[in-house]
Design a protein around this motif. Sequence first.
Motif, short mmCIF file in Angstrom:
data_model
loop_
_atom_site.label_atom_id
_atom_site.label_comp_id
_atom_site.label_asym_id
_atom_site.label_seq_id
_atom_site.Cartn_x
_atom_site.Cartn_y
_atom_site.Cartn_z
N UNK A 278 -3.37 3.86 10.49
CA UNK A 278 -3.19 2.88 11.56
C UNK A 278 -2.97 3.59 12.89
N UNK B 248 -0.58 6.08 1.62
CA UNK B 248 -1.12 5.33 0.48
C UNK B 248 -2.64 5.38 0.37
N UNK B 249 -3.31 5.47 1.51
CA UNK B 249 -4.78 5.36 1.48
C UNK B 249 -5.37 6.32 2.50
N UNK C 151 0.40 -3.70 3.93
CA UNK C 151 0.61 -3.28 2.54
C UNK C 151 1.12 -1.84 2.45
N UNK C 152 0.91 -1.04 3.52
CA UNK C 152 1.45 0.32 3.53
C UNK C 152 2.96 0.32 3.34
N UNK C 153 3.61 -0.79 3.72
CA UNK C 153 5.07 -0.86 3.66
C UNK C 153 5.57 -1.44 2.34
N UNK D 67 -2.85 -2.84 6.51
CA UNK D 67 -1.85 -2.07 7.26
C UNK D 67 -0.45 -2.43 6.79
N UNK E 237 8.33 3.30 7.68
CA UNK E 237 7.95 2.08 6.99
C UNK E 237 8.12 0.85 7.87
#
Lengths: 341, 106
Positions: free
Chosen positions: A190, A185-186, B72-74, B70, A248
């Motif tokens: 992580x 997404x970005x 919000x990635x999900x 982090x 996810x």
Amino acid sequence: MLTNLVETDVVIIGAGPCGLFAVFELGLLDLKCHLVDILDRPGGQCTELYPEKPIYDIPAWPEISAQTLVDKLMEQIRPFGPEFHFGEMVTELERTEEGFRLRTDGGTTFRCKVVVIAAGGGSFQPKRPPIPGIEAYEGKSVVYSVRRMEDFRGEDLLIVGGGDSALDWTLNLQPLARSLTLVHRRPEFRASPDSVKKMFALRDAGEIAFEQGQVAAVKGEGGQLEAAILKTPEGEREIPCTRMLPFFGLTMKLGPVAEWGLDLHENLIAVDTEKFQTSEPGIFAIGDINWYPGKLKLILSGFHEAALMAQAAKRIVSPGERIVFQYTTSSSALQKKLGVL
Amino acid sequence: MAKITFITVDGTRYDVTADSASTVMEAAIRNGVPGIEAECGGACACATCHVYVDEAWREATGEPQPMEEDMLDFAYDVRPGSRLSCQIRVTDALDGLVVRVPERQA
């Protein structure tokens, strides 16, 4: 697969706070415990989801962090020498003449007299990404873990995520895949900085592609993936792919426990409030996973349930033996077990 | 105290009042706003209380912290203004806050 046979009095499924405290209560009654947990360390949700969060409703602890609570429980049960089987999930349970036989997906077989299910919200399993219609591809071209790397040889692979799993598999599967695209997404990850650096080096060398965006939809037929539609900052894009590995995070599912024929109440295991025994004699359920009228999902309720369950478990393991109720403050017998006398 | 408006996908508006120091997620759950699940109970450990903060309110609510980013990635369909509502603390300055509930939670 190597099989490992273990004989014990009690198998506890789940090493969260209630499973750990059950070791204490069972230990005072001389019952030996083995614990199985799919995670790689004790503590369950406390350590997996919120180790730093303070808990305010543990009796006598005005404030304690979830991790400290788990550390203290580990210290408290040490005299009883519990044995842990981490990274394994109990997949089969069957009744035998002597009690129960359990098997894990890690190849361990247990023979025991009593089973205690202390599995909280269930076992942690990979989370399905919020992509409409993805169910149709699962198991065939969308998978959540890598069992055999060879399965990805010659495939057009799409890996989705920005954590260590996504980055590690990008690095490991790149040499086998025909093409590999990592979607996140970005631009921040992580994952360990070293993996991120290696990934970008592969991207710069033209070995893989990195796309910033989110998977909005998947295309294909009969469970065979053909492409993923990405929503990127620049608009929609279609990426051809034959395999997808989405990372996810983890969610909790009741899992194999649901198939053992126990009476359930809305996805929780129904128990009585005298012994916290399930509909199957010899199988108990304590903590967040059980249900009875008035149930509150509190750690302190699970501790109470563990104490009463232990009395009933003792009667099964040592039938006919007289159980003398004793206090740890005054009983020399209990103090010897605790190693303080 | 602050008045918060949740707008769901079908355009329904839910006007609720929230105590200062509670979270926007708690206000949604207490008032039964549909589409906010909050599976983990507010530990910033899932992504099921995702909301879109109305543009006019983004400065007042601030930016997500790294841990929230982090998580919000999900989430599903993350956009500018995406926040986990359990991480927005209610203050008097947020009186009138408008957030939209996404089509689905993770």
